[in-house]
Motif scaffolding. Structure first.
Motif, mmCIF file in Angstrom:
data_model
loop_
_atom_site.group_PDB
_atom_site.id
_atom_site.type_symbol
_atom_site.label_atom_id
_atom_site.label_comp_id
_atom_site.label_asym_id
_atom_site.label_seq_id
_atom_site.Cartn_x
_atom_site.Cartn_y
_atom_site.Cartn_z
ATOM 1 N N ILE A 1 86.768 9.843 41.812
ATOM 2 C CA ILE A 1 88.165 10.277 41.942
ATOM 3 C C ILE A 1 88.385 11.428 40.981
ATOM 4 O O ILE A 1 88.034 11.341 39.790
ATOM 5 N N THR A 2 88.948 12.514 41.494
ATOM 6 C CA THR A 2 89.223 13.687 40.658
ATOM 7 C C THR A 2 90.705 14.030 40.711
ATOM 8 O O THR A 2 91.429 13.589 41.613
ATOM 9 N N ASN A 3 91.157 14.830 39.758
ATOM 10 C CA ASN A 3 92.526 15.330 39.811
ATOM 11 C C ASN A 3 92.575 16.568 40.702
ATOM 12 O O ASN A 3 91.574 16.949 41.326
ATOM 13 N N LYS A 4 93.720 17.209 40.752
ATOM 14 C CA LYS A 4 93.880 18.361 41.650
ATOM 15 C C LYS A 4 93.001 19.542 41.239
ATOM 16 O O LYS A 4 92.699 20.421 42.044
ATOM 17 N N ASP A 5 92.580 19.563 39.969
ATOM 18 C CA ASP A 5 91.690 20.626 39.489
ATOM 19 C C ASP A 5 90.226 20.260 39.666
ATOM 20 O O ASP A 5 89.348 20.971 39.172
ATOM 21 N N LEU A 6 89.987 19.162 40.336
ATOM 22 C CA LEU A 6 88.646 18.663 40.642
ATOM 23 C C LEU A 6 87.875 18.235 39.399
ATOM 24 O O LEU A 6 86.642 18.268 39.366
ATOM 25 N N ASP A 7 88.603 17.818 38.359
ATOM 26 C CA ASP A 7 87.975 17.217 37.193
ATOM 27 C C ASP A 7 87.890 15.707 37.416
ATOM 28 O O ASP A 7 88.845 15.082 37.882
ATOM 29 N N ILE A 8 86.759 15.117 37.068
ATOM 30 C CA ILE A 8 86.523 13.699 37.340
ATOM 31 C C ILE A 8 87.436 12.824 36.482
ATOM 32 O O ILE A 8 87.472 12.952 35.258
ATOM 33 N N MET B 1 74.296 9.241 34.985
ATOM 34 C CA MET B 1 75.153 9.632 33.868
ATOM 35 C C MET B 1 76.010 8.443 33.454
ATOM 36 O O MET B 1 76.362 7.593 34.263
ATOM 37 N N GLU B 2 76.397 8.394 32.165
ATOM 38 C CA GLU B 2 77.295 7.364 31.676
ATOM 39 C C GLU B 2 78.741 7.741 32.003
ATOM 40 O O GLU B 2 79.074 8.916 32.121
ATOM 41 N N ARG B 3 79.606 6.703 32.114
ATOM 42 C CA ARG B 3 81.009 6.928 32.467
ATOM 43 C C ARG B 3 81.678 7.889 31.479
ATOM 44 O O ARG B 3 82.392 8.816 31.862
ATOM 45 N N GLU B 4 81.454 7.669 30.174
ATOM 46 C CA GLU B 4 82.121 8.472 29.158
ATOM 47 C C GLU B 4 81.666 9.931 29.200
ATOM 48 O O GLU B 4 82.420 10.842 28.873
ATOM 49 N N VAL B 5 80.415 10.157 29.607
ATOM 50 C CA VAL B 5 79.872 11.520 29.657
ATOM 51 C C VAL B 5 80.425 12.279 30.853
ATOM 52 O O VAL B 5 80.814 13.439 30.762
ATOM 53 N N VAL B 6 80.495 11.598 32.001
ATOM 54 C CA VAL B 6 80.900 12.265 33.245
ATOM 55 C C VAL B 6 82.410 12.490 33.301
ATOM 56 O O VAL B 6 82.880 13.492 33.833
ATOM 57 N N LYS B 7 83.176 11.548 32.773
ATOM 58 C CA LYS B 7 84.625 11.621 32.876
ATOM 59 C C LYS B 7 85.160 12.904 32.248
ATOM 60 O O LYS B 7 84.845 13.238 31.107
ATOM 61 N N GLY B 8 85.942 13.636 33.017
ATOM 62 C CA GLY B 8 86.524 14.879 32.546
ATOM 63 C C GLY B 8 85.760 16.115 32.971
ATOM 64 O O GLY B 8 86.273 17.228 32.905
ATOM 65 N N LEU B 9 84.502 15.916 33.424
ATOM 66 C CA LEU B 9 83.711 17.052 33.885
ATOM 67 C C LEU B 9 84.134 17.464 35.293
ATOM 68 O O LEU B 9 84.585 16.637 36.077
ATOM 69 N N PRO B 10 83.981 18.736 35.639
ATOM 70 C CA PRO B 10 84.315 19.167 37.004
ATOM 71 C C PRO B 10 83.296 18.633 38.001
ATOM 72 O O PRO B 10 82.096 18.598 37.729
ATOM 73 N N ILE B 11 83.772 18.240 39.159
ATOM 74 C CA ILE B 11 82.907 17.661 40.186
ATOM 75 C C ILE B 11 81.880 18.673 40.686
ATOM 76 O O ILE B 11 80.812 18.295 41.180
ATOM 77 N N VAL B 12 82.215 19.961 40.537
ATOM 78 C CA VAL B 12 81.315 21.013 41.045
ATOM 79 C C VAL B 12 80.009 21.080 40.258
ATOM 80 O O VAL B 12 79.066 21.758 40.680
ATOM 81 N N MET B 13 79.943 20.372 39.115
ATOM 82 C CA MET B 13 78.682 20.316 38.383
ATOM 83 C C MET B 13 77.662 19.449 39.112
ATOM 84 O O MET B 13 76.457 19.544 38.840
ATOM 85 N N PHE B 14 78.143 18.633 40.035
ATOM 86 C CA PHE B 14 77.264 17.689 40.705
ATOM 87 C C PHE B 14 77.190 17.905 42.216
ATOM 88 O O PHE B 14 76.190 17.570 42.833
ATOM 89 N N LEU B 15 78.258 18.446 42.785
ATOM 90 C CA LEU B 15 78.322 18.575 44.232
ATOM 91 C C LEU B 15 78.807 19.970 44.618
ATOM 92 O O LEU B 15 79.361 20.699 43.787
ATOM 93 N N GLU B 16 78.615 20.306 45.857
ATOM 94 C CA GLU B 16 78.995 21.624 46.353
ATOM 95 C C GLU B 16 80.511 21.796 46.325
ATOM 96 O O GLU B 16 81.251 21.037 46.951
ATOM 97 N N GLU B 17 80.993 22.809 45.588
ATOM 98 C CA GLU B 17 82.427 22.967 45.376
ATOM 99 C C GLU B 17 83.176 23.473 46.598
ATOM 100 O O GLU B 17 84.350 23.161 46.800
ATOM 101 N N GLU B 18 82.519 24.270 47.436
ATOM 102 C CA GLU B 18 83.202 24.903 48.552
ATOM 103 C C GLU B 18 83.864 23.887 49.484
ATOM 104 O O GLU B 18 85.009 24.062 49.919
#
Length: 570
Positions: free
Chosen positions: A423-430, A443-460
């Motif tokens: 689940i991400t916010n409108k800015d696509l941050d996890i 990845m651990e929950r604390e590490v991933v949380k807050g990162l942009p989803i585009v670091m892991f998946l195709e942003e387009e």
């Protein structure tokens, strides 16, 4: 049906009625609120608090219309607070009622003198007891149903409208139909078993009736009651009914109390023996009768209603001298005495073990779990437990418990489902991701949380879903950086401004399927080789059979010829 209740259809489990009921007279069963008439004091607060406007007040307008159509005489007894409701049109109300069909229109307050006289007697009793006026039927109900131990403190006289009803029967004959019109729902209950009043209408009902008949008050002639004193016209205001008594040198202290919470506080104090030698004027409604439960919901404040009363009374006093009350001849024949009986039905009291058991079912295992938030309508969790024990409340009325239960179930599903969820916010941050997603991304929950989803998946694709508001469902894609194949859905929740990514890792399934496909191909190839080999063998056998057959034919032919030659030579 009780005089006030709710529509089952529209009840939405908000518990607004339970929260405002001062005596816990609301039963919630099967997620629907119903009034417990044995506990109800008919204060009307529940019906006003209902956000769905599900109130069902039993109207007697049809009964009154039936009276008006009959040959019987019908008289209206109208409470003095009508002035506070109708304001500048108050002087038109008598003619409006006669236009509706009433034969006579009289003011209830004209019959108050015998009652005030009784109050004065109790105000001058030379003893330490405390006494309570019986003007307000909701206060009477409150004492009879919930404070039976102090019924003897209630002055044993009827309400003014009952006294007036008896007087009108004396004046116009026993067959006359008396219709009381006032600001109070509780008057409907009080009049139900009393022969002096045949029907009760509230000012709200009267106002709607006048409008439905297209009666324009401004077009009617004025008609005033001239034999009512200025002081009596102000009776609907707090403190006015006993003003004459309080101005005298009485033996008891005189106190005016308005508002149900204040009344309950005083009654609790009387139970504890805190009040002595006092006469209490009690009114259930805040601001007394001008704030009554049967007043129209017209947005007029109680202070405006009070002003209407004062202005009308003063203007009438200027135009007309105070008349002599010629009703005394009839009132002298009326008995105002009334015995108040206990109507108390006590709740069943559970044992401490039973209370604890009920609390446990609400997720409350220790004292700190008892939040006493009041969202269910009860002051404390233990009070709610007693209500549950008495079948007045349900376990799921506890909002914190139900929310925690819902969150726990949601979290269990969220964390245990094999589907990957991010689940991400409108800015696509996890914002949040479940165990399956963390395992996939390693990845651990604390590490991933807050990162942009585009670091892991195709942003387009995420931006396309958000900008075009067109979700993707069950799309098969390959993620090269994880050497994986997934089936993904990308959903944009406009209302919550959230993006949800749900995926299944089908890499192993793809590998197994590819392996199975190769095995199928190998099996087909092997089968083809076997078939080819079998065909070759078949051809060789056929060839051999052909040669031996030919040789056999030649041999048989030679043998035949030899036999024929021998036969010819013989």
């Amino acid at each position: 049906m009780w005089f006030v209740n709710f529509s089952k259809t529209n009840c939405k489990n908000c518990y607004a009625c339970v929260r405002v009921c001062p005596v816990n007279a609301i039963r919630v069963k099967d997620e629907k609120a119903r009034i417990i008439k044995e506990r109800c004091i008919v204060c009307g607060r529940c019906s006003k608090a209902c956000p769905q406007n599900t109130k069902g007040i039993r109207s007697e307008k049809s009964i009154v219309k039936h009276f008006l159509k009959s040959k019987e005489k019908v008289v209206a007894s109208i409470a003095p607070s009508f002035i506070s409701t109708f304001g500048e049109n108050s002087s038109k109300i008598p003619n409006a009622l006669k236009t509706l069909g009433f034969d006579y229109v009289e003011e209830t307050i004209s019959a108050v003198d015998p009652i005030i006289k009784e109050y004065n007697i109790y105000a001058n009793k030379d003893e330490e007891n405390t006494y309570i006026t019986s003007f307000c039927p909701s206060v009477n109900n409150l004492i009879q149903k919930h404070y039976p131990e102090i019924i003897n403190n209630l002055i044993p006289v009827v309400s003014p409208f009952i006294c007036h009803g008896n007087m009108l029967k004396e004046k116009y004959g026993e067959d006359v139909k008396v219709v009381f019109i006032g600001p109070c729902l509780a008057k409907k209950v009080e009049a139900y078993d009393n022969e002096s009043i045949d029907a009760v209408l509230t000012f709200e009902e009267l106002e709607k009736w006048i409008k439905s008949e297209n009666i324009n008050l401004k077009e009617l002639e004025e008609s005033a009651f001239n034999n009512i004193s200025l002081h009596k016209r102000l009776f609907p205001i707090v403190g006015q009914p006993i003003k004459d008594i309080s101005n005298q040198d009485t033996k008891k202290n005189i106190i005016s109390v308005d508002g149900i919470e204040e009344c309950i506080q005083i009654l609790e104090s009387i139970k504890r023996g805190k009040f002595k030698n006092t006469l209490l004027e009690m009114s259930c409604c805040r601001h007394s009768c001008i704030g009554g439960s049967g007043m129209p919901e017209d947005g007029i404040s109680c202070y405006e209603r009070k002003q209407n009363l004062s202005k009308y009374a003063n203007n009438l006093l200027i135009k007309n001298k105070e008349g002599i009350n010629d009703e005394n001849n009839y009132l002298s024949k009326i008995c105002v005495h009334k015995e108040f009986q206990s109507l108390n039905i006590p709740l069943r009291i559970p044992s401490e073990e039973e209370v604890e058991e009920i609390l446990n079912t609400m997720g409350k295992y220790k004292k700190s779990d008892e939040l006493n938030c009041g969202s269910c309508g009860y002051k404390t969790c233990r009070e709610k437990a007693v209500a549950v024990y008495n079948n007045m409340a349900e376990i799921n009325m506890c909002m914190p418990f139900m929310r925690e239960k819902s969150e726990n179930i949601t979290n269990i599903i969220f964390d245990t489902t094999p589907n990957m969820i991010v689940i991400t916010n409108k800015d696509l941050d996890i914002i949040q991701l479940n165990h399956a997603a963390r395992k996939f991304f390693n990845m651990e929950r604390e590490v991933v949380k807050g990162l942009p989803i585009v670091m892991f998946l195709e942003e387009e694709k995420f931006y396309n879903v958000k900008n075009n508001n067109k979700n993707i469902y069950k799309e098969k894609v390959t993620i090269k950086q994880y050497d994986s194949t997934i089936i993904q859905s990308i959903i944009w929740v406009e209302q919550s401004q959230l993006m949800i990514w749900i995926a299944d890792d089908i890499t192993r399934n793809e590998y197994i399927e590819k392996k199975l496909q190769n095995m199928k191909i190998d099996a087909i190839n092997m089968a083809q080789k076997v078939i080819n080999k079998q065909m070759t063998v078949a051809q060789e056998i056929a060839s051999l059979l052909g040669e031996t057959t030919a040789e056999t034919k030649v041999t048989l032919t030679q043998l035949k010829n030899l036999i024929q030659e021998e036969e010819e030579n013989i």
